[in-house]
Enzyme design. Structure first.
Site, PDB file in Angstrom:
ATOM      1  N   CYS A   1     -97.162 -44.968   1.118  1.00 34.38           N
ATOM      2  CA  CYS A   1     -97.245 -46.154   1.968  1.00 34.38           C
ATOM      3  C   CYS A   1     -95.822 -46.579   2.352  1.00 34.38           C
ATOM      4  CB  CYS A   1     -97.925 -47.352   1.322  1.00 34.38           C
ATOM      5  SG  CYS A   1     -99.631 -47.058   0.870  1.00 34.38           S
TER       6      CYS A   1
ATOM      7  N   ARG B   1     -94.711 -41.327   4.851  1.00 35.44           N
ATOM      8  CA  ARG B   1     -95.122 -41.867   3.554  1.00 35.44           C
ATOM      9  C   ARG B   1     -96.631 -42.047   3.444  1.00 35.44           C
ATOM     10  NH1 ARG B   1     -90.551 -43.986   1.071  1.00 35.44           N
ATOM     11  NH2 ARG B   1     -91.865 -45.105  -0.403  1.00 35.44           N
TER      12      ARG B   1
ATOM     13  N   TRP C   1    -101.177 -44.725   2.746  1.00 32.94           N
ATOM     14  CA  TRP C   1    -101.735 -43.539   2.088  1.00 32.94           C
ATOM     15  C   TRP C   1    -102.724 -44.108   1.083  1.00 32.94           C
ATOM     16  CZ3 TRP C   1    -102.243 -41.147  -2.711  1.00 32.94           C
ATOM     17  CH2 TRP C   1    -102.556 -39.775  -2.675  1.00 32.94           C
TER      18      TRP C   1
ATOM     19  N   ASN D   1     -96.653 -51.684  -0.953  1.00 34.77           N
ATOM     20  CA  ASN D   1     -96.565 -50.277  -1.336  1.00 34.77           C
ATOM     21  C   ASN D   1     -96.504 -50.245  -2.853  1.00 34.77           C
ATOM     22  OD1 ASN D   1     -95.899 -47.581  -1.758  1.00 34.77           O
ATOM     23  ND2 ASN D   1     -93.719 -47.916  -1.362  1.00 34.77           N
ATOM     24  N   GLY D   2     -97.477 -49.580  -3.471  1.00 35.28           N
ATOM     25  CA  GLY D   2     -97.501 -49.499  -4.934  1.00 35.28           C
ATOM     26  C   GLY D   2     -98.925 -49.619  -5.418  1.00 35.28           C
TER      27      GLY D   2
ATOM     28  N   GLU E   1     -92.538 -21.063  -3.658  1.00 34.50           N
ATOM     29  CA  GLU E   1     -92.214 -22.041  -2.620  1.00 34.50           C
ATOM     30  C   GLU E   1     -92.743 -21.575  -1.258  1.00 34.50           C
ATOM     31  OE1 GLU E   1     -91.401 -24.983  -2.438  1.00 34.50           O
ATOM     32  OE2 GLU E   1     -90.583 -25.246  -0.433  1.00 34.50           O
TER      33      GLU E   1
ATOM     34  N   LYS F   1     -95.375 -23.717   0.941  1.00 37.71           N
ATOM     35  CA  LYS F   1     -95.088 -24.097   2.334  1.00 37.71           C
ATOM     36  C   LYS F   1     -96.244 -23.709   3.238  1.00 37.71           C
ATOM     37  CE  LYS F   1     -92.652 -26.166   2.128  1.00 37.71           C
ATOM     38  NZ  LYS F   1     -91.805 -26.956   1.269  1.00 37.71           N
TER      39      LYS F   1
ATOM     40  N   GLU G   1     -99.480 -25.904   2.483  1.00 36.86           N
ATOM     41  CA  GLU G   1     -99.466 -27.329   2.807  1.00 36.86           C
ATOM     42  C   GLU G   1     -99.486 -27.602   4.311  1.00 36.86           C
ATOM     43  OE1 GLU G   1     -96.200 -29.747   1.280  1.00 36.86           O
ATOM     44  OE2 GLU G   1     -94.783 -28.143   1.605  1.00 36.86           O
TER      45      GLU G   1
ATOM     46  N   HIS H   1    -101.733  -7.483 -13.866  1.00 36.61           N
ATOM     47  CA  HIS H   1    -102.464  -8.209 -14.907  1.00 36.61           C
ATOM     48  C   HIS H   1    -103.587  -9.071 -14.324  1.00 36.61           C
ATOM     49  CE1 HIS H   1     -99.567  -6.816 -17.831  1.00 36.61           C
ATOM     50  NE2 HIS H   1     -98.626  -7.093 -16.931  1.00 36.61           N
TER      51      HIS H   1
ATOM     52  N   LYS I   1     -95.144 -37.837   1.852  1.00 38.33           N
ATOM     53  CA  LYS I   1     -93.891 -37.206   1.427  1.00 38.33           C
ATOM     54  C   LYS I   1     -93.418 -37.701   0.062  1.00 38.33           C
ATOM     55  CE  LYS I   1     -89.648 -35.387   3.084  1.00 38.33           C
ATOM     56  NZ  LYS I   1     -90.070 -34.012   2.794  1.00 38.33           N
TER      57      LYS I   1
HETATM   58  C1  AGP Z   1     -92.974 -30.124  -0.569  1.00 36.14           C
HETATM   59  O1  AGP Z   1     -93.030 -29.609   0.689  1.00 36.14           O
HETATM   60  C2  AGP Z   1     -93.707 -31.367  -0.817  1.00 36.14           C
HETATM   61  N1  AGP Z   1     -93.463 -32.344   0.151  1.00 36.14           N
HETATM   62  C3  AGP Z   1     -93.694 -31.844  -2.264  1.00 36.14           C
HETATM   63  O2  AGP Z   1     -94.063 -30.776  -3.084  1.00 36.14           O
HETATM   64  C4  AGP Z   1     -92.392 -32.486  -2.815  1.00 36.14           C
HETATM   65  O3  AGP Z   1     -91.405 -31.521  -2.982  1.00 36.14           O
HETATM   66  C5  AGP Z   1     -92.715 -33.180  -4.144  1.00 36.14           C
HETATM   67  O4  AGP Z   1     -93.644 -34.184  -3.918  1.00 36.14           O
HETATM   68  C6  AGP Z   1     -91.494 -33.732  -4.830  1.00 36.14           C
HETATM   69  O5  AGP Z   1     -90.865 -34.704  -4.066  1.00 36.14           O
HETATM   70  P1  AGP Z   1     -89.412 -35.217  -4.415  1.00 36.14           P
HETATM   71  O6  AGP Z   1     -88.492 -34.069  -4.272  1.00 36.14           O
HETATM   72  O7  AGP Z   1     -89.142 -36.292  -3.415  1.00 36.14           O
HETATM   73  O8  AGP Z   1     -89.435 -35.729  -5.823  1.00 36.14           O
END
Ligand code: AGP
Length: 610
Positions: free
Chosen positions: A2, A27, A74, A98-99, A483, A487, A490, A506, A605
């Site tokens: 948020c 956010r 969010w 926000n929270g 990673e 990517k 997501e 395995h 994010k």
């Molecule tokens: C990655 O593309 C994501 N947005 C997510 O995994 C992110 O890296 C994770 O939430 C950690 O965020 P931060 O680095 O702000 O702590």
């Protein structure tokens, strides 16, 4: 998660609030809303979905006024409906939040018994009801705010309008980010810097427990003990264009292209080619000499950066490194002491699980340090009295999928490895010199890789209809495979798995057939032959191989359906280079599939809830 924004000044608040929300949409984007006050009335507009829905409504029903608050959501408590969209309003009081208010159920019951009726399922509406109730009982706004804060438990950054007084906006923060932007006869509230960067570069970074008011021409702040305080005004060097797309179709694309600059900035003043030293003045290098091991705590992409960094730190500094998912770390009563450095990696500096892991480390007497991209965010603040923070200088990362933050984290971890090696004298001068030279070359090498975008797009076209993909890597390329898979899933919603290449036999090899594309990272160096052997096994079972490796690697080329070439450089930084084609590959697949690249479904994010 948020984003909140507030404005008081002489301009039309609606424009500033909506612009601010557009920079905070990363956010959360389940709903958006704003509220203003005009002649003692509150005007409120809220819409489900992305900000564009709210913009459309405002085009027909504007929100006049020069004081207002806004929110992009969010969803945590209650579905993304119009009723649950912020701002929430009760008895002349309007709130954005926000929270999470953890005791909202009991407060709701208590208020219901007193005759309150609620129009949403959110925890936030409780705040509007409590402040409204105390105001109704005759408390002034500051007292009503404090009484309310004394009743709620949990995390909050709030901005509050009182329609009886349009000369100020109340605010409070605890465990959720909130900053005050300082203008000329105008002031701002925001969850993050980019929201108001086009209006000011002067900011007050509020502390936990801070509350008060922004007025036209002044800011009034009280600390957690209700004492009036002056907080320092800091100037940020981010420019407004950094928070714009700058001609790119998506922020993610722009951020991929910013990597040479972001890495050069992260290195600037910290290393000099031809020397054997790093200058990492923001961190407490004395700690580095006294520790016996490092535990990295992080989530998501930052966790993958930690996993990658482990290889270079262990190799250069001969120090054991453990890498932990922050969300798991504290639930198993970790064994810590003053010789264990707990290193948090977090782009946003506000990820709830990472923050909680650090708090656990403090309780157990371990020194803490961070790698972060956002100055004065919660994690760097927590680390200030201990090991400090090595900042990545990536600039604002707006695309939800992390790209430049990841590669600058890898660079920061390389810097840390060099620093550790030189403090602890675990490497030859030659090794340190080579590592520094490799880092220095990186920005140019990434520029060269970006020139190959069209080729990578052509590869992406071949796999746009894939339902699944496997990513394989060995050694430090294993986390790069993880990673790469993260990517892809997501932003394209294709199911993708990252695996250590040696684990193929395995289990996962059972998945291989002609419908399973396999991305294999096979760079020269330790384990190369073994990866190629794994690749042969995939090939023998009809799997389609997309090779990521050296341009000149004829063997890899012959085994691969397609190649995504990376050029030279040292082993320690080839992880950074290998990340770039994988980012572009995911980006183009997602773009060709027509997904919302910058704001993929269900994600936000900054994950500020556990
Ligand atoms: C990655 O593309 C994501 N947005 C997510 O995994 C992110 O890296 C994770 O939430 C950690 O965020 P931060 O680095 O702000 O702590």
């Amino acid at each position: 998660m948020c984003g909140i924004v507030g404005y008081i000044g002489d301009k039309i608040a609606e424009d500033i609030l909506v612009e601010g929300l557009s920079k905070l949409e990363y956010r959360g984007y389940d709903s958006a809303g704003i509220a203003t006050i005009v002649e003692g009335d509150t005007i409120r507009r809220r819409q489900v979905g992305k900000l564009i829905q709210l913009r459309n409504e405002l085009a027909n029903s504007p929100c006049p006024g020069t004081i207002g608050i806004g929110h992009t959501r969010w969803a945590t408590h209650g579905a993304p409906t119009q009723d649950n969209a912020h701002p929430h309003h009760h008895a002349g009081i309007t709130v954005v939040h926000n929270g999470i208010i953890e005791n909202h159920h009991s407060l709701r019951e208590e208020l219901r018994e007193k005759g309150h009726t609620f129009s949403s399922e959110t925890d936030t509406e409780i705040i509007a009801h409590l402040i409204g109730r105390y105001r109704g009982e005759g408390q002034d706004m500051l007292t009503a705010l404090r009484t309310t804060l004394g009743r709620v438990e949990g995390a909050y950054a709030i901005a509050v309008l009182d329609q009886l007084d349009d000369s100020r906006i109340a605010f409070a923060r605890k465990a959720s980010p909130l900053i005050v932007g300082i203008g000329q006869s105008e002031n701002f509230l925001a969850s993050d810097i980019p929201a108001v960067l086009s209006h000011t570069r002067s900011f007050v970074f509020l502390e936990d427990g801070d509350h008060g008011f922004i007025h036209h021409g002044k800011v009034e702040i009280y600390d957690e003990h209700e004492n009036a305080v002056e907080r320092p005004i800091k100037t940020v060097d981010w420019s407004p264009v950094m928070a714009e797309k700058g001609g790119h179709k998506h922020f993610m694309h722009k951020e991929i292209y910013e990597q040479p600059r972001a890495i050069a900035d992260t290195l600037r003043g910290r290393i000099q080619p031809g020397t054997l030293e790093t200058t990492l003045s923001e961190i407490n290098t004395e700690i580095l000499n006294s520790i016996e091991r490092i535990i990295v705590v992080a989530c998501g992409t930052s966790y993958h950066a930690g996993m990658t960094g482990r290889y270079v730190i262990e190799k250069m500094a001969r120090l054991p490194v453990q890498v932990e998912l922050a969300s798991e770390f504290r639930y198993r009563d970790p064994i810590l002491n003053d010789k264990t450095l707990v290193l948090a990696i977090s782009q946003s500096g506000e990820t709830a699980d990472t923050l909680a892991a650090l708090k656990e480390a403090i309780e157990k007497g371990a020194p803490i340090m961070a790698i972060s991209n956002v100055i004065d965010s919660a994690i760097p603040r927590l680390c200030e009295p201990s090991g400090g923070t090595l900042y990545t200088r990536a600039g604002p990362e707006i695309g939800v999928a992390s790209t430049k933050a990841f590669t600058t984290q890898l660079v920061a971890l390389n810097l840390l490895a060099i620093e550790l090696a030189s403090v602890r004298k675990t490497c030859s001068d030659k090794t340190i010199e080579t590592a520094i030279d490799a880092l220095t070359r990186l920005p140019r090498e990434i520029e060269n890789l970006l020139d190959l975008e069209d080729d990578i797009k052509a590869v992406a076209r071949e796999y746009v209809k894939a339902d699944n993909m496997l990513y394989l890597g060995r050694g430090s390329m294993f986390p790069i495979a993880l990673e790469g898979a993260l990517k892809l899933k997501e932003i394209s919603y294709i199911h993708a798995e990252g695996y250590a290449a040696g684990e193929m036999k395995h289990g996962p090899i059972a998945l291989i057939d002609e419908n399973m594309p396999v991305v294999v990272i096979a760079t020269p160096g330790l384990g190369y032959e073994k990866v190629v052997a794994n690749l042969e096994e995939v090939k023998a079972r009809g799997g389609k191989i997309i090779g990521v490796g050296h341009e000149s690697d004829a063997h890899l080329k012959s085994l691969s359906e397609q190649m995504m070439p990376i050029n030279g450089s040292e082993d320690s930084v080839s992880t950074v280079l290998a990340s770039v084609p994988l980012q572009l590959f995911s980006y183009h697949i997602a773009d060709l599939r027509g997904t919302d690249v910058d704001q993929p479904r269900n994600l936000a994010k900054s994950v500020t809830v556990e």
